[in-house]
Design a protein around this motif. Structure first.
Motif, PDB file in Angstrom:
ATOM      1  N   GLU A 268       1.030  46.138  -1.123  1.00  0.00           N
ATOM      2  CA  GLU A 268      -0.063  45.713  -2.006  1.00  0.00           C
ATOM      3  C   GLU A 268       0.439  44.643  -2.979  1.00  0.00           C
ATOM      4  O   GLU A 268       1.624  44.596  -3.305  1.00  0.00           O
ATOM      5  N   PRO A 269      -0.466  43.777  -3.468  1.00  0.00           N
ATOM      6  CA  PRO A 269      -0.093  42.843  -4.531  1.00  0.00           C
ATOM      7  C   PRO A 269       0.238  43.592  -5.822  1.00  0.00           C
ATOM      8  O   PRO A 269      -0.062  44.781  -5.968  1.00  0.00           O
TER       9      PRO A 269
ATOM     10  N   SER B 214      -3.379  41.192  -9.707  1.00  0.00           N
ATOM     11  CA  SER B 214      -3.403  40.058  -8.782  1.00  0.00           C
ATOM     12  C   SER B 214      -4.797  39.873  -8.191  1.00  0.00           C
ATOM     13  O   SER B 214      -5.571  40.826  -8.092  1.00  0.00           O
TER      14      SER B 214
ATOM     15  N   PRO C 299      -6.136  38.878  -1.819  1.00  0.00           N
ATOM     16  CA  PRO C 299      -5.616  37.840  -0.922  1.00  0.00           C
ATOM     17  C   PRO C 299      -6.728  37.162  -0.125  1.00  0.00           C
ATOM     18  O   PRO C 299      -7.670  37.808   0.322  1.00  0.00           O
TER      19      PRO C 299
ATOM     20  N   LEU D 231       5.622  37.670  -5.196  1.00  0.00           N
ATOM     21  CA  LEU D 231       4.559  38.528  -5.731  1.00  0.00           C
ATOM     22  C   LEU D 231       4.125  38.057  -7.115  1.00  0.00           C
ATOM     23  O   LEU D 231       2.939  38.042  -7.441  1.00  0.00           O
TER      24      LEU D 231
ATOM     25  N   PHE E  20       2.103  34.897  -6.799  1.00  0.00           N
ATOM     26  CA  PHE E  20       0.736  35.162  -6.347  1.00  0.00           C
ATOM     27  C   PHE E  20      -0.117  35.703  -7.482  1.00  0.00           C
ATOM     28  O   PHE E  20      -1.281  35.307  -7.640  1.00  0.00           O
ATOM     29  N   ARG E  21       0.447  36.572  -8.294  1.00  0.00           N
ATOM     30  CA  ARG E  21      -0.323  37.154  -9.400  1.00  0.00           C
ATOM     31  C   ARG E  21      -0.608  36.119 -10.480  1.00  0.00           C
ATOM     32  O   ARG E  21      -1.738  36.037 -11.003  1.00  0.00           O
TER      33      ARG E  21
ATOM     34  N   VAL F 284       0.737  33.038   1.396  1.00  0.00           N
ATOM     35  CA  VAL F 284       0.039  34.268   1.010  1.00  0.00           C
ATOM     36  C   VAL F 284      -0.263  35.102   2.256  1.00  0.00           C
ATOM     37  O   VAL F 284      -0.048  36.317   2.269  1.00  0.00           O
TER      38      VAL F 284
ATOM     39  N   PHE G 118       1.502  39.420   2.802  1.00  0.00           N
ATOM     40  CA  PHE G 118       0.832  40.723   2.875  1.00  0.00           C
ATOM     41  C   PHE G 118       0.434  41.013   4.329  1.00  0.00           C
ATOM     42  O   PHE G 118      -0.667  40.698   4.759  1.00  0.00           O
TER      43      PHE G 118
ATOM     44  N   TRP H 112      -3.563  45.368   4.790  1.00  0.00           N
ATOM     45  CA  TRP H 112      -3.560  43.913   4.962  1.00  0.00           C
ATOM     46  C   TRP H 112      -2.982  43.502   6.307  1.00  0.00           C
ATOM     47  O   TRP H 112      -3.018  42.321   6.656  1.00  0.00           O
TER      48      TRP H 112
END
Length: 487
Positions: free
Chosen positions: A126-127, A131, A134, A235, A238-239, A272, A276, A281
């Motif tokens: 998981e993010p 976040s 995705p 990570l 991405f957040r 991205v 995931f 995902w």
């Protein structure tokens, strides 16, 4: 003779290596056994014993049919591979990765400790909290991004060189990643192209059709497994949008997974997508999809991704994205694209295609006429013409009506499964009402009523209060419609 595994081996060789019994190269049997079969999902406990018993009989048949040279070749390779005590372990994937790591390091030598089966660095499930959800691009856009990777281009050229010279190059800077990511399969006979090389194949007619994203994702997995400290950096990027670049990001940049500007690292769309790939995902159908603009030369995989995402409420800004396509598309050209998709999708996805053709209206009629001459789709074609108020002469066959009914039942089952999914995994952020309205395109006309829309809104829309009995009433309507269809 147990033919199951023989057929599996030959099928994998043909699909992944482009090899058949009339065009077999030394080392290909080893490649299938060591690097393809473990990932096929078709092995079961004791399979190696079954294969050891069946393979000599297969070789005997080859000799009886006059293929003496091929029989000698396969027998020689099988003697080494099938007697390997590691082959056929309970966890074949771990064993395969362990073997790749040995080969990537030049194999076990005296004084060197054996490598672990797999470094305990796994891609995230998981993010990080806070976040965004995705988002993936359309398949052809991701494939184009993968095909443009500088690192993958280098790996492709390196694998070509190794294969053509028939010489392993363990001292080369690309050897380790090429072996670990399946671009090269070392063999006791001679090195072979691995699964990633065969997936890549942008300009080699001897290889199978290109699937560059497959090769890209496996290479990305290996890069992160080799440099696990980068996972937290990605990570965070991405957040937060960006993160401070860390040691090792140069390779990610050459891969095309990140961009680095003034010491700050940002994830690309394909970066991205590769980050995931575990847990829920792992199924790309549950990613939010950014369809971008409609274009005239859409590939079938793009349209399938679009229709699947639409039927699962997984388009980015769904109602607006769908409306944009209808505003941009040439109505008849779009209708032909949708109609030609009909035989490739089922259930809620096919019903979404049907609903979008209704949305185009009478302008779609010349395209939908193609369904009328296709047995599996003619039933839906007649229903479509009736629905737009332009009934066609004639009547579908009993088989065509059965097939149409089957698809309606499947779409009802898909709707129930989707409602159960969102009950278990509430969407975050919550779905807007306009997005939930789009779900009505994925359900059969017989339950596409204002009442069902109201119930679906109250069940899925966090801004509306779900009243007692709403869910039971909705599920009852679905069950009753299903029962009537099956009568």
């Amino acid at each position: 003779m147990d033919e199951e595994f023989i057929e599996l081996l030959l099928g994998l060789a043909k699909d992944e290596l482009g090899a058949d019994l009339d065009n077999w190269q030394p080392g290909q049997l080893t490649t299938v056994l060591y690097d393809l079969l473990p990932y096929s999902g078709s092995v079961r406990p004791g399979w190696i014993d079954e294969l050891r018993a069946a393979f000599p009989q297969f070789v005997t048949i080859l000799r009886q049919t006059g293929r003496l040279q091929l029989a000698d070749l396969l027998e020689g390779e099988a003697e080494a591979a099938l007697n390997d005590p590691g082959l056929g372990r309970t966890d074949p994937v771990d064993w395969c990765r362990y073997r790749r790591r040995q080969n990537a390091s030049g194999g076990p030598v005296e004084g060197r400790a054996e490598l672990p089966v797999e470094r305990r660095a796994e891609l995230p499930v998981e993010p990080l909290p806070g976040s965004p959800t995705p988002v993936a691009l359309m398949p052809s856009r991701l494939a184009a991004a993968a095909a443009g990777s500088e690192l993958l281009g280098d790996l492709h050229e390196f694998a070509l060189e190794v294969y053509r010279t028939k010489k392993e190059q363990p001292e080369h800077r690309l050897w380790r990643i090429a072996v670990l990511a399946g671009w090269i399969c070392p063999s006791p006979v001679s090195p072979q192209y691995g699964p990633s090389m065969h997936a890549w194949s942008p300009d080699d007619p001897e290889l199978t059709p290109a699937r560059p994203l497959v090769a890209w994702l496996e290479t990305y997995r290996v890069v992160l497994t080799e440099s696990p400290s980068l996972i937290d950096v990605l990570l965070t990027a991405f957040r937060d949008g960006t993160a401070a670049a860390a040691e090792g990001t140069e390779q990610l940049e050459r891969l095309g997974a990140v961009t680095v500007v003034e010491g700050r690292l940002g994830l690309t769309a394909i970066g991205v997508r590769g980050l995931f790939t575990r847990g829920r995902w792992a199924d790309p159908e549950y990613w939010l999809l950014d369809p971008g603009q409609w274009w005239a030369n859409l590939r079938s995989e793009d349209l399938i991704a679009f229709m699947t995402a639409a039927s699962k409420l997984c388009l980015v800004e769904q109602a607006w994205s769908v409306q944009r396509w209808f505003e941009q598309a040439d109505p008849l050209e779009f209708a032909y694209q949708l109609v030609r998709l009909g035989s490739q999708v089922h259930g809620a996805v096919l019903n979404t295609v049907f609903g979008y053709l209704l949305r185009i209206g009478l302008e779609a009629a010349p395209a939908v006429e193609e369904w009328l001459v296709t047995e599996e789709l003619s039933g839906l074609g007649w229903v479509w013409f009736d629905a737009i108020g332009a009934p066609m002469a004639g009547i579908p066959t009993e088989h065509a009506q059965y097939l149409a009914t089957t698809e309606m039942v499947r779409s009802l089952d898909d709707l129930r499964a989707l409602l159960d999914w969102y009950a278990e995994y509430p969407p975050e952020p919550p779905l807007p009402g306009t997005t939930i309205d789009e779900l009505m395109f994925a359900v059969p006309l017989r339950i596409g009523t204002a009442r069902v829309n109201t119930l679906v809104q109250r069940v899925l829309n966090a801004e509306l209060a779900e009243e007692p009995g709403d869910r039971d009433e909705l599920f009852g309507i679905i069950a009753a419609a299903r029962e009537q269809l099956l009568e």
